[in-house]
Design a protein around this motif. Structure first.
Motif, mmCIF file in Angstrom:
data_model
loop_
_atom_site.group_PDB
_atom_site.id
_atom_site.type_symbol
_atom_site.label_atom_id
_atom_site.label_comp_id
_atom_site.label_asym_id
_atom_site.label_seq_id
_atom_site.Cartn_x
_atom_site.Cartn_y
_atom_site.Cartn_z
ATOM 1 N N LEU A 1 38.080 39.276 40.972
ATOM 2 C CA LEU A 1 37.490 40.368 40.192
ATOM 3 C C LEU A 1 36.118 39.930 39.682
ATOM 4 N N ILE B 1 46.660 47.628 38.971
ATOM 5 C CA ILE B 1 45.513 47.374 38.106
ATOM 6 C C ILE B 1 44.904 48.707 37.697
ATOM 7 N N ILE C 1 37.440 48.835 41.461
ATOM 8 C CA ILE C 1 38.585 47.933 41.449
ATOM 9 C C ILE C 1 39.253 48.029 42.812
ATOM 10 N N LEU D 1 46.228 45.236 43.596
ATOM 11 C CA LEU D 1 45.716 43.955 44.068
ATOM 12 C C LEU D 1 46.621 43.457 45.196
ATOM 13 N N ILE E 1 46.204 44.764 33.919
ATOM 14 C CA ILE E 1 46.690 44.123 35.137
ATOM 15 C C ILE E 1 48.187 43.869 35.001
ATOM 16 N N GLY F 1 40.837 51.254 44.213
ATOM 17 C CA GLY F 1 40.654 52.151 43.072
ATOM 18 C C GLY F 1 40.545 53.624 43.448
ATOM 19 N N ASP G 1 31.342 44.482 39.681
ATOM 20 C CA ASP G 1 32.150 45.547 40.292
ATOM 21 C C ASP G 1 32.787 46.421 39.219
ATOM 22 N N LEU G 2 33.337 45.786 38.190
ATOM 23 C CA LEU G 2 33.968 46.554 37.118
ATOM 24 C C LEU G 2 32.942 47.434 36.414
ATOM 25 N N ILE H 1 43.349 38.362 41.565
ATOM 26 C CA ILE H 1 42.768 38.546 40.229
ATOM 27 C C ILE H 1 41.512 37.687 40.103
ATOM 28 N N LEU I 1 41.530 50.447 35.386
ATOM 29 C CA LEU I 1 40.291 50.335 34.617
ATOM 30 C C LEU I 1 40.093 51.659 33.903
ATOM 31 N N LEU J 1 40.828 46.838 30.838
ATOM 32 C CA LEU J 1 41.235 46.350 32.144
ATOM 33 C C LEU J 1 42.690 45.930 32.030
#
Length: 310
Positions: free
Chosen positions: A120, A98, A130, A111, A41, A133, A124-125, A117, A100, A39
């Motif tokens: 999060l 961001i 994201i 974001l 950021i 995403g 979801d991840l 942040i 993933l 992850l």
């Protein structure tokens, strides 16, 4: 105030852990920290030694980031690592980017703010979600440059980052600690997960070009983070034994890893051909400094015994 000559003299007298490790031939093989998901950021504000929990953000956000990997693993069984990334020493980013990265796929998003942040969620991840995403075909090349964590990361990492940015542009990022200060400059290639050490600027471009072709560059490969350490080591030995200049190969497919007494036999396929890599884990095999300012310590390593067909 010291003049530049005095400052240069002080810098030259410092002991850098990566220079010591290189001189001592500390082993690269099998040293990548095992990670299944990344992850990333964007946070271009100054990074401190423990950048993820010591920064200008709301303490609740830092607590969330600290807890996310454990929550993610509880849901998926996969090991996640959170990293700050940036492309400038300082920038007032309004919408942090961001990423993933998992299972060879890159999701890219944005974001709405730094405060987002804190929204999060591990669930979801785990579902591959994201903010904003979208699937991205562009690889990511991350150079550890956090000099507050270790001097080597800035002293050697920044020149590598700057050199790669000239040739590969926005695919190259600075990042926080990836593990293994003594191997600086460290280069992480995603989504392949290949981690390289001692990557001087003149070598970095060759490694990136190889990665863009779906190849691993065995000469400076610490390991593919998605593999366990023994499997990482076996792949490096197999790639180097393949004899392709300059030690490049398609990634190996790992079939099994058997440990008997002090020997490890890893069965893998390379270019569709099966190989058995027999090696030994050697405890306290090399002397090195794990991090700048620390005392010398013994470093474990892997010793290749045999590369056999089948």
């Amino acid at each position: 105030m010291e003049d530049s000559t005095t400052e240069d003299s002080i810098l030259s007298e410092r002991i850098y852990c990566s220079e010591v490790a290189l001189q001592m031939d500390a082993p690269l093989v099998g040293t990548a920290v095992p990670v299944d998901a990344w992850l990333l950021i964007e946070y271009p504000r100054p990074w401190k030694a423990k950048a993820l929990i010591d920064n200008e953000l709301d303490p609740k956000i830092n607590t969330l980031l600290e807890d996310l990997p454990a929550q993610f693993r509880a849901l998926t069984g996969a090991r996640m690592r959170v990293q700050w990334i940036k492309q400038a020493a300082w920038a007032d980013v309004v919408q942090p980017r961001i990423f993933l990265v998992r299972d060879g796929q890159v999701l890219a998003g944005e974001l709405p703010s730094y405060q987002a942040i804190g929204r999060l969620a591990a669930a979801d991840l785990a579902a591959g979600l994201i903010p904003g995403g979208r699937s991205s075909a562009a690889p990511l090349y991350l150079v550890c440059t956090n000099g507050q964590r270790d001097l080597c990361c800035a002293r050697f990492g920044l020149p590598l980052y700057e050199a790669l940015r000239v040739e590969f542009g926005g695919t190259v990022w600075q990042t926080t600690h990836v593990g293994g200060h003594r191997y600086a400059p460290n280069l992480l290639c995603l989504p392949s997960g290949c981690v390289y050490g001692y990557v001087m600027p003149e070598l970095g471009a060759s490694i990136v070009r190889a990665d863009q072709q779906g190849l691993v560059y065995g000469a400076n490969l610490r390991g593919r983070a998605c593999l366990e350490e023994a499997a990482q080591a076996a792949e490096v030995f197999a790639v180097r034994a393949a004899g392709e200049a300059p030690h490049t190969s398609s990634p190996a497919v790992i079939h099994s890893c058997d440990k008997q007494a002090d020997e490890i036999a890893v069965r893998l396929s390379l270019h569709g051909e099966k190989r058995t890599i027999t090696m030994r884990h050697v405890a306290q095999h090399h002397i090195a400094i794990a991090s700048c300012g620390k005392s010398e310590k013994a470093i474990d390593g892997y010793e290749l015994l045999e590369v056999a067909d089948g």
